[in-house]
Design an enzyme around this catalytic site. Structure first.
Site: not given
Length: 351
Positions: A97, A122, A196, A254, A316
């Site tokens: 972000r 992204h 990803h 996350d 990631e």
């Protein structure tokens, strides 16, 4: 019709297939790399996307350890899901972000496209995962590899400079998937690429809840209610996010982990069911861990599987999200003519 000009060796036709047509009539191709152990990696030129990774776990058995779809239309449609999964693609120009979709460059405010509420996620409305990449090199033999190139034009998603990106996927004899990125820009810009793929060492049709996770991190990034980094580093000790010793995968995560340099392994995943371990190595300062894959019952995965919130886990490897807005974060600025280089290795072994 597949044309020979796409390939570097005569047997390439057997290792390449059409993955379907785009709305504009352009054909998408999927390429297969195979090492001497029989490990197979499928990558398509749409998004430089890993669609399948079949890892040998015994003499006669392989397991597909990544989530994906069987048609190009499913990949396209997945960007309209309530939460786009970005299955297997290269994320760019900037992973994660960017707060309020803006940052300063040379004291000038750059306002980017917004695709996640007030923010950019992204790479924007149509990031690198939704682009056709040019296949530049395709080799077989002991270390099969494939290289894709994409030229992101000046002003794409409002990023400055023409950014030319190459990504190479290579299989080694020891069942490693090496991912290397190189990029150059015609002007000062920002870049933070990642891969990803959603991994599931039990097989893509299962869930990850019984697999063991290790993350080589003492700290993670604090985030606000919209998952934007605040700029504060939080210790993982005595928190639910302490994976400094292997424990079961979390049901929800996350988060961006600040990688420690006292251990060459960034993270690992282990399946007791298949006695299979994946170690992740990288030259990047962070790994963002995300559990998900939910397709909300709207799109079937490979083999008609219904993917759900525990279908896979992403590693990631990248710089910190929202880096341009935090001067104390490692910089993702790329000067004109400078080289961006990023390497990540996914190494598999049976225990």
């Amino acid at each position: 019709m597949i044309e020979k000009k796409h390939f570097s060796q005569t047997d390439s036709l057997e290792k390449t297939k059409s993955f379907g047509l785009l709305a504009n009539g352009n054909e998408v191709f999927c390429y297969t790399l195979t090492n001497k152990n029989g490990m197979e990696l499928d990558v398509m030129d749409y998004g430089a996307t890993i669609t399948s990774l079949r890892v040998p776990i015994s003499i006669n058995k392989k397991v597909d350890v990544v989530l994906g779809f069987e048609t190009i239309q499913d990949y396209i449609d997945s960007y309209s899901l309530p939460s786009a999964p970005y299955f297997g693609c290269v994320i760019g120009r900037v992973a994660g972000r960017i707060n309020k979709a803006r940052f300063k460059l040379n004291e000038k405010e750059i306002i980017l496209s917004k695709n996640h509420g007030l923010h950019q996620l992204h790479g924007g409305k149509e990031g690198f995962g939704q682009k056709i990449w040019k296949m530049k090199k395709y080799t077989h033999g002991d270390f099969p590899s494939i290289t894709f190139e994409y030229a992101s034009q000046n002003g794409e998603e409002n990023f400055p400079g023409v950014l030319v990106v190459e990504v190479t996927y290579m299989l080694t004899e020891s069942n490693q998937v090496i991912v290397e990125y190189n990029a150059f820009s015609t002007d000062k810009t920002i870049v933070n690429l990642t891969q990803h793929s959603y991994f599931n060492l039990d097989g893509h049709q299962h869930n990850i809840s019984n697999q063991q996770l290790f993350v080589n991190a003492t700290n993670l990034l604090e985030t606000d209610e919209e998952n934007i980094p605040t700029g504060t580093f939080l210790p993982v000790a005595d928190s639910p996010f302490d994976f400094s010793e292997e424990k079961k995968c979390p049901l929800q995560i996350d988060n961006t982990f600040v990688l420690d340099k006292n251990n060459s392994i960034a993270a690992s995943l282990y399946s007791q069911k298949n006695k299979l371990r994946m170690n992740v190595y990288t030259n990047q300062p962070a790994v963002h861990i995300y559990v998900g894959g939910n397709c909300f019952g709207q799109i079937k995965g490979k083999e008609a599987v219904n993917y759900h919130p525990l279908s896979g886990i992403c590693f990631e490897t990248q710089h910190f999200p929202d880096s341009p807005n935090h001067p104390h974060f490692p910089s993702i600025m790329l000067e004109k003519g400078e080289q961006y280089y990023h390497q990540t290795i996914f190494a598999f072994e049976t225990i």
